[in-house]
Design a protein around this motif. Structure first.
Motif, short mmCIF file in Angstrom:
data_model
loop_
_atom_site.label_atom_id
_atom_site.label_comp_id
_atom_site.label_asym_id
_atom_site.label_seq_id
_atom_site.Cartn_x
_atom_site.Cartn_y
_atom_site.Cartn_z
N ALA A 138 45.81 40.21 45.24
CA ALA A 138 44.56 39.55 44.87
C ALA A 138 44.12 39.95 43.46
O ALA A 138 43.56 39.14 42.71
CB ALA A 138 43.47 39.89 45.88
N LEU A 139 44.38 41.19 43.07
CA LEU A 139 43.98 41.67 41.74
C LEU A 139 44.80 41.07 40.61
O LEU A 139 44.42 41.15 39.45
CB LEU A 139 44.05 43.19 41.70
CG LEU A 139 42.94 43.91 42.48
CD1 LEU A 139 43.25 45.40 42.62
CD2 LEU A 139 41.58 43.71 41.80
N LEU A 140 45.92 40.44 40.94
CA LEU A 140 46.70 39.77 39.90
C LEU A 140 45.96 38.57 39.32
O LEU A 140 46.27 38.11 38.23
CB LEU A 140 48.06 39.32 40.46
CG LEU A 140 48.98 40.43 40.97
CD1 LEU A 140 50.29 39.84 41.47
CD2 LEU A 140 49.25 41.46 39.87
N GLU A 141 44.97 38.08 40.05
CA GLU A 141 44.14 36.99 39.54
C GLU A 141 42.98 37.49 38.69
O GLU A 141 42.16 36.70 38.22
CB GLU A 141 43.59 36.16 40.71
CG GLU A 141 44.64 35.32 41.42
CD GLU A 141 45.26 34.29 40.48
OE1 GLU A 141 44.54 33.40 40.01
OE2 GLU A 141 46.47 34.40 40.20
N GLU A 142 42.91 38.81 38.49
CA GLU A 142 41.79 39.41 37.74
C GLU A 142 42.27 40.11 36.48
O GLU A 142 41.60 41.00 35.96
CB GLU A 142 41.05 40.43 38.63
CG GLU A 142 40.58 39.86 39.96
CD GLU A 142 39.55 38.76 39.79
OE1 GLU A 142 38.84 38.76 38.76
OE2 GLU A 142 39.47 37.89 40.68
N GLY A 143 43.43 39.73 35.98
CA GLY A 143 43.92 40.29 34.72
C GLY A 143 44.84 41.49 34.87
O GLY A 143 45.31 42.03 33.88
N VAL A 225 37.29 48.40 56.77
CA VAL A 225 36.46 48.72 57.94
C VAL A 225 35.75 47.44 58.37
O VAL A 225 34.88 46.94 57.64
CB VAL A 225 35.42 49.81 57.63
CG1 VAL A 225 34.60 50.12 58.87
CG2 VAL A 225 36.09 51.07 57.10
N PRO A 226 36.10 46.86 59.50
CA PRO A 226 35.46 45.61 59.93
C PRO A 226 33.94 45.72 59.95
O PRO A 226 33.39 46.71 60.43
CB PRO A 226 36.03 45.40 61.35
CG PRO A 226 37.33 46.13 61.34
CD PRO A 226 37.11 47.33 60.47
N MET A 227 33.28 44.71 59.39
CA MET A 227 31.82 44.59 59.39
C MET A 227 31.12 45.63 58.52
O MET A 227 29.89 45.72 58.53
CB MET A 227 31.26 44.67 60.82
CG MET A 227 31.88 43.66 61.78
SD MET A 227 31.65 41.95 61.24
CE MET A 227 29.86 41.77 61.40
N ALA A 228 31.88 46.42 57.74
CA ALA A 228 31.25 47.47 56.93
C ALA A 228 30.67 46.88 55.65
O ALA A 228 31.18 45.89 55.10
CB ALA A 228 32.27 48.54 56.58
N SER A 229 29.59 47.48 55.17
CA SER A 229 29.05 47.12 53.87
C SER A 229 29.98 47.68 52.79
O SER A 229 30.49 48.80 52.93
CB SER A 229 27.65 47.70 53.68
OG SER A 229 26.76 47.19 54.66
N ARG A 280 36.88 39.82 48.89
CA ARG A 280 36.13 39.48 47.67
C ARG A 280 35.30 40.66 47.18
O ARG A 280 35.20 40.91 45.97
CB ARG A 280 35.24 38.26 47.91
CG ARG A 280 36.00 36.96 48.14
CD ARG A 280 35.09 35.86 48.60
NE ARG A 280 34.50 36.18 49.90
CZ ARG A 280 33.69 35.37 50.56
NH1 ARG A 280 33.36 34.19 50.05
NH2 ARG A 280 33.19 35.72 51.73
N ASP A 281 34.70 41.41 48.11
CA ASP A 281 33.90 42.57 47.72
C ASP A 281 34.79 43.66 47.11
O ASP A 281 34.43 44.30 46.12
CB ASP A 281 33.18 43.15 48.94
CG ASP A 281 32.11 42.21 49.49
OD1 ASP A 281 31.55 41.42 48.69
OD2 ASP A 281 31.85 42.24 50.70
N ALA A 284 35.74 42.68 43.59
CA ALA A 284 34.59 42.79 42.68
C ALA A 284 34.30 44.23 42.30
O ALA A 284 34.02 44.54 41.13
CB ALA A 284 33.35 42.16 43.33
N LEU A 285 34.40 45.15 43.25
CA LEU A 285 34.12 46.56 42.95
C LEU A 285 35.21 47.14 42.05
O LEU A 285 34.90 47.95 41.14
CB LEU A 285 34.03 47.36 44.24
CG LEU A 285 32.78 47.09 45.08
CD1 LEU A 285 32.87 47.77 46.44
CD2 LEU A 285 31.53 47.55 44.34
N ILE A 286 36.46 46.79 42.26
CA ILE A 286 37.52 47.31 41.39
C ILE A 286 37.40 46.71 39.99
O ILE A 286 37.71 47.38 38.99
CB ILE A 286 38.90 47.01 42.01
CG1 ILE A 286 39.07 47.90 43.25
CG2 ILE A 286 40.02 47.28 41.02
CD1 ILE A 286 40.37 47.67 44.00
#
Length: 292
Positions: A138-143, A225-229, A280-281, A284-286
Motif C-alpha cells: 500500500a505504501l508504494l502508492e505514497e512515494g 488490532v480489530p476495531m482499535a483506534s 488507510r489509517d 496516513a500515520l506512516i
C-alpha cells in the motif's frame, strides 16, 4: 536492483532461467511450459551479469515418466517430486530459501517489510500474519519504493538496506484491501497453487523497486488490532532491538557481529509502534513520519 531472470535458448522446447539475489546466483533449466510461469512469481528484471560467473545452485526440471509429476534436481541430485500445479510456487520458495541461506552468511537478514523513499529506509518488522506485506505494498502508492515485503537485507558494516528480489505474496483476506488502493495490483497479480493452497503474487513494476541501497531512518512496528483506534507512538530501541533479533534470519549465524549491527542500525533510526484497524489509517500515520 541487481536481480534478474533471463532466458537463454537451450533447445526447441527448453529454456534456462537465471535468478540473482544480493550475490546469490542460481540457474534453472527445463521445459518452457513448466518454467515460464515462474516469470510472474519471481521478479523478471533485465540486468547485467558476469558471463563467467558460476551459479551457486543449479536446478533441472523435467517430467516424471507417466505419472503426471515433475522432477526437480539440484546440482545433479534429485530434490523433489511434485504435482505439476505445485511447481512454480515450490520453486519460488526453494530459490528464496537457498538465497537466504547464502546471503545470510554475511548480511543481516530481518523479517520485516522494507521500503525506501529518497535516500531513507523504512523497516516494518512484525511476526507473520501481522499485515506487513499488505501495508508495504500500500505504501508504494505514497512515494515509497520496494526493498522487500518481508526480508530486509542490511549490510552489517555500512548498515545500508538493499532490495531483495521477491514478489510480495498476498493472502486472500488482504487482496480486496489492496485491489481498492493499488491501481496496478489487479493486472500484476499471478495466482498459483502449492499443496492445495491458492497463492497470489504481485509482479511489482520495475519502477517501484528501490534501485540503490539506503540507510534506515525509521523503524515502525505495526500491529493490526480489530476495531482499535489508530495510534503511532515512540518505542524504546531496546524493545525494538529484541524484536529485530527474534525475527532475524541470520543474527544467530552472525553472532556478535549481527547483534552489534542491529543495535547500530537502531541508533540512527526513529522507532515507533503502530496500532491500527484500517489500512488507510496506517498509511496516513506512516506518511506523517516519512514526510510525505
Amino acid at each position: 536492483m541487481t536481480s534478474h531472470a533471463s532466458q537463454v535458448s537451450c533447445g526447441p522446447s527448453t529454456i534456462e532461467l537465471e535468478y540473482d539475489a544480493c550475490g546469490f546466483h542460481a540457474r534453472i533449466a527445463g521445459p518452457w511450459e513448466l518454467l515460464s510461469p515462474l516469470r510472474g512469481i519471481l521478479p523478471v528484471r533485465a540486468a547485467r551479469r558476469s558471463r563467467g560467473a558460476l551459479p551457486h545452485a543449479s536446478y533441472e526440471i523435467s517430467y516424471a515418466d507417466g505419472d503426471g509429476l515433475c522432477l526437480i534436481s539440484r546440482d545433479g541430485a534429485l530434490l523433489r517430486r511434485l504435482e505439476l500445479e505445485d511447481l512454480s510456487a515450490f520453486m519460488e520458495w526453494q530459490l528464496v530459501n537457498d538465497a537466504v541461506e547464502h546471503v545470510g552468511r554475511w548480511k543481516l537478514l530481518l523479517h520485516a517489510g522494507a521500503l525506501a523513499r529518497g535516500d531513507a529506509g523504512l523497516l516494518l518488522p512484525a511476526p507473520s500474519g501481522g499485515g506487513k506485506s499488505t501495508l508495504t505494498v500500500a505504501l508504494l502508492e505514497e512515494g515509497f519504493r520496494l526493498c522487500s515485503d518481508e526480508l530486509a537485507v542490511v549490510d552489517p558494516c555500512t548498515l545500508e538496506l538493499a532490495a531483495f528480489p521477491r514478489n510480495p505474496c498476498i493472502k486472500t483476506g488482504s487482496w480486496d484491501l489492496l485491489r481498492s488502493r493499488v491501481p496496478w495490483a489487479e493486472g500484476a497479480a499471478v495466482t498459483t497453487q502449492l499443496w492445495g493452497r491458492t497463492l497470489r503474487y504481485l509482479d511489482v513494476p520495475e519502477s517501484l523497486w528501490a534501485s540503490t541501497p539506503v540507510v534506515v531512518r525509521h523503524v515502525v512496528v505495526p500491529r493490526y488490532v480489530p476495531m482499535a483506534s489508530p495510534s503511532l507512538e515512540s518505542a524504546s530501541r531496546s524493545e525494538v532491538l529484541s524484536l529485530l533479533l527474534s525475527q532475524s534470519f541470520s543474527a544467530r549465524a552472525l553472532g556478535a557481529i549481527g547483534v552489534a549491527a542491529a543495535a547500530r542500525l537502531l541508533e540512527g533510526a526513529e522507532c515507533y509502534t503502530l496500532r491500527y484497524s484500517d489500512l488507510r489509517d496506517a498509511v496516513a500515520l506512516i506518511r506523517i513520519i516519512g514526510g510525505c
